[in-house]
Design an enzyme around this catalytic site. Structure first.
Site, PDB file in Angstrom:
ATOM      1  N   LYS A  65      49.405  38.452  35.179  1.00 39.50           N
ATOM      2  CA  LYS A  65      49.403  38.610  36.787  1.00 39.50           C
ATOM      3  C   LYS A  65      50.495  38.199  37.461  1.00 39.50           C
ATOM      4  O   LYS A  65      51.415  38.763  38.220  1.00 39.50           O
ATOM      5  CB  LYS A  65      48.290  38.103  37.436  1.00 39.50           C
ATOM      6  CG  LYS A  65      46.981  38.738  36.982  1.00 39.50           C
ATOM      7  CD  LYS A  65      45.537  37.931  37.499  1.00 39.50           C
ATOM      8  CE  LYS A  65      45.185  36.535  37.187  1.00 39.50           C
ATOM      9  NZ  LYS A  65      45.013  36.161  35.884  1.00 39.50           N
ATOM     10  N   ARG A  78      37.970  29.993  29.624  1.00 38.17           N
ATOM     11  CA  ARG A  78      38.372  30.547  30.690  1.00 38.17           C
ATOM     12  C   ARG A  78      38.034  31.989  30.635  1.00 38.17           C
ATOM     13  O   ARG A  78      37.592  32.599  31.535  1.00 38.17           O
ATOM     14  CB  ARG A  78      39.903  30.355  30.712  1.00 38.17           C
ATOM     15  CG  ARG A  78      40.322  29.128  31.461  1.00 38.17           C
ATOM     16  CD  ARG A  78      41.676  28.634  31.093  1.00 38.17           C
ATOM     17  NE  ARG A  78      42.518  29.485  31.556  1.00 38.17           N
ATOM     18  CZ  ARG A  78      43.881  29.622  31.067  1.00 38.17           C
ATOM     19  NH1 ARG A  78      44.224  28.815  30.050  1.00 38.17           N
ATOM     20  NH2 ARG A  78      44.630  30.468  31.514  1.00 38.17           N
ATOM     21  N   ARG A 108      51.198  24.643  29.201  1.00 36.10           N
ATOM     22  CA  ARG A 108      49.965  24.391  30.340  1.00 36.10           C
ATOM     23  C   ARG A 108      49.108  23.278  29.443  1.00 36.10           C
ATOM     24  O   ARG A 108      48.433  23.832  28.297  1.00 36.10           O
ATOM     25  CB  ARG A 108      49.631  25.530  31.046  1.00 36.10           C
ATOM     26  CG  ARG A 108      50.036  25.633  32.242  1.00 36.10           C
ATOM     27  CD  ARG A 108      49.824  27.231  32.993  1.00 36.10           C
ATOM     28  NE  ARG A 108      48.316  27.201  32.999  1.00 36.10           N
ATOM     29  CZ  ARG A 108      48.005  28.450  33.588  1.00 36.10           C
ATOM     30  NH1 ARG A 108      48.583  29.467  33.859  1.00 36.10           N
ATOM     31  NH2 ARG A 108      46.782  28.606  33.647  1.00 36.10           N
ATOM     32  N   ARG A 117      38.257  34.955  42.653  1.00 37.44           N
ATOM     33  CA  ARG A 117      37.645  35.099  41.433  1.00 37.44           C
ATOM     34  C   ARG A 117      36.233  35.068  41.381  1.00 37.44           C
ATOM     35  O   ARG A 117      35.527  34.944  40.234  1.00 37.44           O
ATOM     36  CB  ARG A 117      38.416  34.027  40.998  1.00 37.44           C
ATOM     37  CG  ARG A 117      39.381  34.170  39.967  1.00 37.44           C
ATOM     38  CD  ARG A 117      39.842  32.466  39.442  1.00 37.44           C
ATOM     39  NE  ARG A 117      40.639  32.380  37.932  1.00 37.44           N
ATOM     40  CZ  ARG A 117      41.794  32.584  37.635  1.00 37.44           C
ATOM     41  NH1 ARG A 117      42.928  32.308  38.933  1.00 37.44           N
ATOM     42  NH2 ARG A 117      42.216  32.232  36.733  1.00 37.44           N
ATOM     43  N   ARG A 149      52.190  30.675  25.149  1.00 28.97           N
ATOM     44  CA  ARG A 149      53.019  30.614  26.692  1.00 28.97           C
ATOM     45  C   ARG A 149      53.600  29.189  26.802  1.00 28.97           C
ATOM     46  O   ARG A 149      53.071  28.145  26.604  1.00 28.97           O
ATOM     47  CB  ARG A 149      51.962  30.834  27.842  1.00 28.97           C
ATOM     48  CG  ARG A 149      52.325  31.043  29.107  1.00 28.97           C
ATOM     49  CD  ARG A 149      51.462  31.619  29.903  1.00 28.97           C
ATOM     50  NE  ARG A 149      50.283  31.036  30.183  1.00 28.97           N
ATOM     51  CZ  ARG A 149      49.359  31.504  31.157  1.00 28.97           C
ATOM     52  NH1 ARG A 149      49.681  32.745  31.829  1.00 28.97           N
ATOM     53  NH2 ARG A 149      48.281  30.831  31.226  1.00 28.97           N
TER      54      ARG A 149
HETATM   55  P1  ADP Z   1      45.049  32.285  34.664  1.00 27.74           P
HETATM   56  O1  ADP Z   1      44.947  33.347  35.448  1.00 27.74           O
HETATM   57  O2  ADP Z   1      45.978  32.106  33.309  1.00 27.74           O
HETATM   58  O3  ADP Z   1      43.867  31.593  34.396  1.00 27.74           O
HETATM   59  P2  ADP Z   1      45.825  30.653  36.901  1.00 27.74           P
HETATM   60  O4  ADP Z   1      47.190  29.988  36.971  1.00 27.74           O
HETATM   61  O5  ADP Z   1      45.365  31.836  37.658  1.00 27.74           O
HETATM   62  O6  ADP Z   1      45.804  31.072  35.476  1.00 27.74           O
HETATM   63  O7  ADP Z   1      44.523  29.448  37.096  1.00 27.74           O
HETATM   64  C1  ADP Z   1      44.474  28.269  36.310  1.00 27.74           C
HETATM   65  C2  ADP Z   1      43.517  27.543  36.874  1.00 27.74           C
HETATM   66  O8  ADP Z   1      43.190  27.203  38.262  1.00 27.74           O
HETATM   67  C3  ADP Z   1      42.054  28.649  36.649  1.00 27.74           C
HETATM   68  O9  ADP Z   1      41.677  28.391  35.428  1.00 27.74           O
HETATM   69  C4  ADP Z   1      41.065  27.665  37.497  1.00 27.74           C
HETATM   70  O10 ADP Z   1      40.297  26.615  37.065  1.00 27.74           O
HETATM   71  C5  ADP Z   1      41.998  27.274  38.803  1.00 27.74           C
HETATM   72  N1  ADP Z   1      41.951  28.465  39.630  1.00 27.74           N
HETATM   73  C6  ADP Z   1      42.998  29.406  40.037  1.00 27.74           C
HETATM   74  N2  ADP Z   1      42.513  30.249  40.891  1.00 27.74           N
HETATM   75  C7  ADP Z   1      41.262  29.947  41.220  1.00 27.74           C
HETATM   76  C8  ADP Z   1      40.232  30.480  42.178  1.00 27.74           C
HETATM   77  N3  ADP Z   1      40.470  31.527  43.040  1.00 27.74           N
HETATM   78  N4  ADP Z   1      38.885  29.879  42.110  1.00 27.74           N
HETATM   79  C9  ADP Z   1      38.811  28.923  41.419  1.00 27.74           C
HETATM   80  N5  ADP Z   1      39.739  28.382  40.479  1.00 27.74           N
HETATM   81  C10 ADP Z   1      40.675  28.787  40.402  1.00 27.74           C
END
Ligand code: ADP
Ligand code: ZN
Length: 215
Positions: free
Chosen positions: A13, A171, A160, A88, A127
């Protein structure tokens, strides 16, 4: 153009967003990035969010919704936006619908990136991110020219904290249980575009731009 980028962790993404934001000249709004920035600045939201993120859990809806609501109010979103990693949960999607009604606007499309789990795990465990500009690398598939150093800005690369095997498994489970049901939600609204996320970023991006051609 008002877009949502959806898909499991590691599907690309963020990488696709880097190109799409330039192509459509719209701000890239990544809740994950916003949280990481808040954590590094040790703001109140950052301190709260870190506990959840490090465990591979979602940050509570109230906090996340508020963050996005305020962000979408800013002037640069008048020309459109690219939401990455939000919504999400069903609660977040319903909230987003309300935010958009309040702003008197609508989504153009929901882009759903698809790849199987083997690909996702392989990508996330390798990554690396630039600590300065956020550029994404992969130890094997997309290594930097000099180990540990960003090609673009010379910043140091790091992994990360939530990119360990154990946290990734959590996740992916959270994605299955809480985020995947959103596909049905948006399918009913009739604006989902499915894209193969298992190829290269440029192939995925081209597919997205082609399919959005009619918009
Ligand atoms: P990825 O898509 O690789 O999981 P992101 O950078 O989008 O990575 O998200 C990292 C973390 O940030 C998620 O695992 C979650 O804990 C938090 N997070 C991100 N976006 C949201 C969301 N819309 N709602 C709740 N938690 C979120
Ligand atoms: Zn960099």
């Amino acid at each position: 153009m008002r877009l949502i980028l959806m898909g499991p962790p590691g599907v690309g993404k963020g990488s696709c967003a880097e190109y799409l934001k330039t192509h459509y000249d719209i701000p890239h709004i990544s809740t994950g990035e916003m949280f990481r920035e808040a954590i590094s600045k040790q703001t109140e939201i950052g301190i709260l969010a870190k506990v959840y993120i490090d465990q591979g859990k979602l940050v509570p809806d109230d906090i996340t919704n508020e963050l996005v609501k305020e962000r979408l109010k800013l002037d640069d979103c008048k020309k459109g936006f690219l939401l990455d990693g939000y919504p999400r949960t069903i609660n977040q999607a319903e909230k987003l619908d309300k935010i958009l009604v309040g702003l008197n606007t609508k989504l153009d499309a929901v882009i759903n990136l698809v790849a199987d789990y083997q690909v996702l795990v392989e990508r996330i465990t390798g990554r690396l991110l630039c600590s300065q500009c956020g550029k994404v690398y992969h130890i094997k598939n997309m290594p930097p020219k000099v180990e540990g150093v960003c090609d673009d800005c010379g910043g140091s690369l790091y992994q990360r904290k939530d990119d360990t095997y154990e946290t990734i498994m959590k996740r992916l489970k959270v994605y299955e249980q809480q985020t995947k049901p959103l596909l049905e939600y948006y399918n009913e609204q009739g604006n989902i575009i499915n894209i193969n996320g298992a190829t290269t970023v440029s192939v995925s991006v081209n597919e997205i731009i082609n399919k959005l051609g009619g918009y």
